[in-house]
Design an enzyme around this catalytic site. Structure first.
Site, PDB file in Angstrom:
ATOM      1  N   SER A 165       0.849  -1.187   0.000  1.00 27.28           N
ATOM      2  CA  SER A 165       0.000   0.000   0.000  1.00 27.28           C
ATOM      3  C   SER A 165       0.882   1.233   0.000  1.00 27.28           C
ATOM      4  O   SER A 165       1.967   1.228   0.589  1.00 27.28           O
ATOM      5  CB  SER A 165      -0.882  -0.034   1.248  1.00 27.28           C
ATOM      6  N   LYS A 202       1.337  -3.490   4.797  1.00 29.87           N
ATOM      7  CA  LYS A 202       0.515  -4.296   3.892  1.00 29.87           C
ATOM      8  C   LYS A 202       1.321  -5.101   2.887  1.00 29.87           C
ATOM      9  O   LYS A 202       2.295  -4.627   2.316  1.00 29.87           O
ATOM     10  CB  LYS A 202      -0.446  -3.386   3.115  1.00 29.87           C
ATOM     11  N   GLU A 240      -5.536 -10.616  -7.809  1.00 28.70           N
ATOM     12  CA  GLU A 240      -6.781  -9.862  -8.009  1.00 28.70           C
ATOM     13  C   GLU A 240      -6.899  -9.432  -9.473  1.00 28.70           C
ATOM     14  O   GLU A 240      -7.987  -9.442 -10.064  1.00 28.70           O
ATOM     15  CB  GLU A 240      -6.826  -8.664  -7.058  1.00 28.70           C
TER      16      GLU A 240
END
Ligand code: ARG
Length: 490
Positions: A274, A280, A287
């Site tokens: 992130s 993160k 995805e």
């Protein structure tokens, strides 16, 4: 001849431009079929010469001009409605008016149809190789995890214990069918429309088999109207790609969930972070693999909508048909490569998986099976275990669960469970590893059954890899043959 006048030879004044000129032109998008068009031109010119339709001198000039056009590249082409017209104009610039003999006995309709098939078959071989790489990653990772017990899910709820190998091979089997569908589509892509002309054949004595052979096509499409207007090969190719994209979207979704639960660690190479939250590690690549189904299914939908209700024969709508397939194949090849890399480099956490494999009373089916093997009707066994299940939680040990099952049996049967089945059998059925190893039916998760699945996966991988290699080989040989023919003139 100047650039202007070469263009004029093809378009003539009446069609030389106007406000819709850019709208009409596919020249930029046609970069994809630039090389294909040169090959198609060469094969056509060789055939015209062999048939005595044009003479050797014309052939030599045109074929040399095509080499020069190739050297200069797509970017240097004169303007035009499309790559076919622009290459012809570039040939006429170099050769003079006799360059226009290249377009004898053909039309842009059979030409573009041939170019699309010529180019797409390479792309589909790339896509097939992508599926093979993914299958190899799935199979070889599975081979390392035939004993790694994990929770299996239905409705995203713990259902029955399986192994990582069994899970991964479930995807290998699906991707193998995707490979088969793409190979099947390849067979119908690799047929030659060249020589069909606009749609109604030609008065010239063309040898369609010869151009098909020079271009590496397996056969010739037998009806000229079908040959120049058919695009169902695009529909089935995109159908196969969309199906495959859908397959890997499910795999990606599972891996995102498993990463979230700490069951699998993705390599940093296949993760992202992130821009604000420093802690993160996100499964972004997967995805995007999941999201690629949108490109492929959208492409299929766009293509079918383009094709629906088109009258015979050629209509200009078709200029917008094949770009759907090219965009989709690029997206799907990239997604498949990334999925293969993510699977090959991921680490499965056996301890976390084993710790959760029995959660949600996932061994309940095995317990019911154990009761049913004593002669108790499965429906009665199901009722007893279902009655006990409500009161069982993940912290219970085997003895506690056995006691709860016994109490449930009292309620259903009016007698203790242990008069029907021995306690050790039931307690063994509660062990997830035991549950897996007892499921050794054909296709099941037991290591012995998975070994057969591994053998099958490796065998079909070998067969499919051979098929792709044979097709690549045939294309390379055709290329060499065409080049040798061209060299005999230039
Ligand atoms: N650029 C066109 C296409 O991709 C080539 C065929 C044009 N033919 C015609 N009759 N206007 O479909």
């Amino acid at each position: 001849m100047t650039e202007e006048s070469a263009g004029d030879v093809i378009r003539r004044d009446r069609f030389s431009g106007g406000p819709a000129r850019d709208f009409l032109s596919s020249l930029a998008a046609d970069e994809r079929i630039f090389e294909a068009d040169l090959a198609v031109d060469r094969a056509h010119v060789v055939m015209l010469t062999e048939q005595g339709i044009i003479d050797d001198c014309n052939a030599a000039d045109i074929l040399s001009a095509l080499d020069s056009v190739e050297k200069d590249g797509h970017a240097e082409l004169p303007g035009g409605e499309d790559v076919h017209e622009a290459i012809e104009a570039a040939v006429i610039q170099r050769v003079g008016e006799d360059g226009g003999k290249m377009h004898t006995a053909r039309s842009r309709n059979d030409e573009v149809a041939t170019c699309i098939r010529y180019r797409l078959r390479e792309d589909i071989l790339d896509a097939i190789e992508g599926t093979l790489a993914l299958r190899e990653a799935l199979t070889e990772t599975a081979a390392e995890h035939t004993e790694t017990v994990m929770p299996g899910y239905t409705h995203l709820q713990p259902a029955q214990p399986i192994t990582v190998a069994h899970y991964l091979l479930s995807y290998e089997a699906a991707v193998a069918r995707d490979t088969a569908r793409l190979l099947d589509a390849y067979g119908r892509i690799n047929q030659s429309p060249l020589g069909a002309a606009a749609f109604a054949g030609t008065t010239f004595d063309v040898d369609r088999e010869r151009t098909a052979d020079l271009l590496g096509f397996d056969s010739v499409l037998g009806n000229s109207m079908d040959a120049s207007s058919a695009r169902d090969f695009l529909a089935e190719t995109l159908g196969a790609l969309a199906t495959h994209a859908t397959t890997i979207s499910g795999l990606a979704e599972d891996l995102v969930i498993f990463a979230n639960k700490g069951y699998v660690d993705l390599s940093d190479d296949y993760s992202s972070t992130s821009s604000i939250m420093p802690q993160k590690k996100n499964p972004d690549t997967l995805e995007l693999v999941r999201g690629t189904a949108g490109d492929a299914v959208g492409g299929l939908s766009g293509l079918l909508t383009n094709l629906k209700g088109l009258p015979r024969a050629y209509n200009r709508d078709l200029q917008l048909a094949h770009p759907h397939a090219f965009r989709a194949v690029d997206a799907v090849v990239n997604a498949t490569d990334v999925a293969a890399g993510a699977v090959a480099t991921a680490t499965w956490n056996a301890d976390e998986l084993a710790a959760d494999a029995g959660d949600g009373f996932s061994t309940a089916t095995g317990v019911a099976d154990a009761l049913a093997t004593t002669g108790m009707p499965f429906r009665t066994a199901h009722e007893i275990v279902a009655a006990a299940a409500e009161g069982i939680d993940d912290a219970d040990d085997a003895a506690t669960i056995a006691a709860k099952l016994d109490a449930a049996a009292e309620g259903v049967l009016g007698e203790p469970l242990w008069t029907r089945v021995n306690r050790e059998t039931v307690e063994a059925a509660l062990d997830p590893a035991e549950s897996v190893s007892s499921r050794d039916s054909l296709g099941g998760p037991a290591a012995s059954a998975v070994e057969t699945q591994l053998d099958d996966a490796r065998a079909r991988f070998g067969d499919d890899a051979d098929s792709v290699a044979a097709r690549r080989d045939a294309l390379a040989q055709a290329n060499e043959k065409l080049r040798a023919e061209v060299d005999s003139y230039v």
